[in-house]
Write a protein that holds these residues in place. Structure first.
Motif, mmCIF file in Angstrom:
data_model
loop_
_atom_site.group_PDB
_atom_site.id
_atom_site.type_symbol
_atom_site.label_atom_id
_atom_site.label_comp_id
_atom_site.label_asym_id
_atom_site.label_seq_id
_atom_site.Cartn_x
_atom_site.Cartn_y
_atom_site.Cartn_z
ATOM 1 N N ARG A 69 48.579 47.797 42.475
ATOM 2 C CA ARG A 69 48.823 48.262 40.986
ATOM 3 C C ARG A 69 48.823 47.286 40.064
ATOM 4 O O ARG A 69 49.808 46.270 40.102
ATOM 5 N N GLN A 70 48.192 47.300 39.109
ATOM 6 C CA GLN A 70 47.964 46.154 38.343
ATOM 7 C C GLN A 70 48.860 46.173 37.056
ATOM 8 O O GLN A 70 48.864 45.195 36.206
ATOM 9 N N CYS A 71 49.655 47.290 36.942
ATOM 10 C CA CYS A 71 50.642 47.300 35.854
ATOM 11 C C CYS A 71 51.986 46.616 36.336
ATOM 12 O O CYS A 71 53.057 46.610 35.482
ATOM 13 N N GLU A 72 51.943 46.253 37.719
ATOM 14 C CA GLU A 72 53.293 45.612 38.047
ATOM 15 C C GLU A 72 52.999 44.113 38.497
ATOM 16 O O GLU A 72 52.077 43.578 39.197
ATOM 17 N N LYS A 73 54.102 43.289 37.784
ATOM 18 C CA LYS A 73 53.732 41.928 37.946
ATOM 19 C C LYS A 73 53.498 41.283 39.457
ATOM 20 O O LYS A 73 52.818 40.218 39.663
ATOM 21 N N VAL A 76 50.203 41.565 40.730
ATOM 22 C CA VAL A 76 49.192 40.796 39.822
ATOM 23 C C VAL A 76 49.225 39.289 40.227
ATOM 24 O O VAL A 76 48.178 38.559 40.514
ATOM 25 N N LYS A 77 50.564 38.998 40.875
ATOM 26 C CA LYS A 77 50.998 37.668 41.517
ATOM 27 C C LYS A 77 49.677 37.488 42.404
ATOM 28 O O LYS A 77 49.517 36.171 42.849
ATOM 29 N N SER A 91 39.425 43.603 33.360
ATOM 30 C CA SER A 91 40.380 44.403 33.985
ATOM 31 C C SER A 91 39.610 45.714 34.113
ATOM 32 O O SER A 91 39.546 46.627 33.088
ATOM 33 N N MET A 92 39.566 46.231 35.131
ATOM 34 C CA MET A 92 38.910 47.639 35.542
ATOM 35 C C MET A 92 40.152 48.406 35.776
ATOM 36 O O MET A 92 40.368 49.107 36.843
ATOM 37 N N GLN A 99 47.047 44.830 29.887
ATOM 38 C CA GLN A 99 48.071 44.044 29.049
ATOM 39 C C GLN A 99 49.248 43.506 30.066
ATOM 40 O O GLN A 99 49.628 42.424 29.589
ATOM 41 N N THR A 100 49.546 44.154 31.313
ATOM 42 C CA THR A 100 50.415 43.326 32.049
ATOM 43 C C THR A 100 49.765 41.578 32.321
ATOM 44 O O THR A 100 50.392 40.777 32.224
ATOM 45 N N ILE A 101 48.610 41.707 32.711
ATOM 46 C CA ILE A 101 47.832 40.401 33.101
ATOM 47 C C ILE A 101 47.711 39.868 31.812
ATOM 48 O O ILE A 101 48.193 38.361 31.974
#
Lengths: 234, 140
Positions: A69-73, A76-77, A91-92, A99-101
């Motif tokens: 899930r790219q919207c959760e930090k 992303v880590k 970002s796909m 925006q999270t990244i």
């Protein structure tokens, strides 16, 4: 779910053209379900862009990664190293992931590979339709479970308008009139009296018209003490 | 320097497609040896990614050979295959690469002649277009 569509490849190519190392990051959530930014789509995009680079004689390295899930930090880590190692991140995912990244790594250039389109549901394979606008004040208890805000072209609260014809919308005759659908649903439920209920003007301050919305669930929110504890653990 | 042979990759369904190839192989007519076939259970299994990967790995042209659409062993596999080929052709066109590098063909078990035609038409395309590289030439 959030439904998105891939941007045209020439638009994507223009955005990433000046950079040598490109990290293409997809998301396994909504955009994977709507076949826009999952593993397959990321791999296909990377492959197509590599072929374009070969054709154009451009040297550019493209690597694809997919997050849960790219919207959760936290997720992303997992690819932090790849992000920091790249010149640009394509970002796909929906704009939330992008925006999270961007917020996590403000010094990095993040560009969107998708156009975030609608809150939609899959109607059949390959077809998604908009059914919610996220207005923040749901009224579908009085409309037979059908949202007139999203499904009526005029977002009418007390419809239908004069343009409804044979159950279809005058704005697009391929689309069902939301208020016709509401009438049919209420008739089926023997609740037609709700058609006569006059809905007062809507309070749009709960929608985006009231500015950026932030939702807080107090019982889930960490106290300063808990936050300090987490920081120590990390 | 030896003449470069075109690189042709064919994804071939193991039902009518492969039967068609087997019959073509048994016939007196020879087909060009530059074609490399990849056996798939059904053309519905072929993904756009497989086609793009083949091109990325150096294929000049790629074709997908499946059953006739109304006589597909798995009913709609050939239709799925065609849709994916069309999508990849669209992607190639968007990136400025000739979409005719990728084609979908359908044949029944008895259409050996069709396989000869497919190979010769794809070879023509491969020879005309050459490998994917910058317009002014450059290395492959």
């Amino acid at each position: 779910m959030i439904v998105a569509e891939r941007k045209p490849l020439d638009e994507i190519a223009k955005m990433i053209a000046p950079y040598e190392k490109v990290a293409v990051i997809g998301c396994r959530s909504c955009v994977a379900i709507c076949l826009a930014g999952g593993e397959k789509e990321v791999n296909m995009l990377v492959s197509a862009m590599r072929l374009k680079n070969r054709k154009d004689g451009r040297k550019q390295s493209l690597d694809g990664f997919v997050l849960e899930r790219q919207c959760e930090k936290e997720w992303v880590k997992e690819v932090e190293e790849k992000i920091l190692d790249s010149d640009i991140v394509l970002s796909m995912s929906c704009s939330l992931g992008t925006q999270t990244i961007g917020d996590m790594y403000p010094h990095k250039i993040i560009v969107p590979g998708l156009n975030t389109a609608i809150f939609g549901v899959p109607e059949e394979q390959g077809v998604w339709s908009e059914k919610c606008l996220g207005c923040g004040d749901c009224i579908i208890d009085t409309t037979g479970g059908i949202c007139p805000i999203a499904r009526c072209a005029k977002s009418m609260l007390n419809g239908p308008c004069g343009g409804s014809s044979d159950g279809h919308c005058e704005v697009n005759t391929d689309i069902e009139c939301a208020w016709y659908a509401i009438h049919e649903r209420l008739k089926l439920q023997n609740r037609l009296e709700l058609m006569e209920y006059v809905r007062p003007p809507k309070n749009w301050s709960t929608s985006h018209s009231g500015g950026r919305r932030i939702i807080v669930k107090e019982d889930a929110k960490l106290t300063p003490h808990q936050k300090r504890g987490r920081e120590v653990l990390e | 320097m030896p003449e470069r042979r075109p690189k042709i990759i064919g994804f071939c369904c193991e039902k009518h497609g492969l039967d068609c190839v087997t019959l073509a192989a048994r016939s007196e007519r020879q087909y060009d040896a530059s074609v490399r076939l990849i056996r798939v259970p059904c053309t519905g299994r072929v993904d756009g990614m497989h086609i793009l990967q083949a091109l990325e790995d150096g294929a000049d042209v790629v074709f997908v050979l499946g059953c006739l659409e109304k006589n597909c062993y798995y009913d709609t596999g050939s239709i799925e295959g065609r849709k994916r080929v069309e999508y990849v052709k669209g992607m190639l066109a968007e990136t400025g690469i000739e979409p005719e590098r990728v084609e979908m063909f359908n044949a029944s078990s008895s259409m050996a002649w069709k396989f000869h035609d497919i190979v010769s038409s794809m070879k023509d395309v491969a020879e005309r277009l050459g490998p994917i590289r910058p317009k002014g030439g450059g290395s492959e």
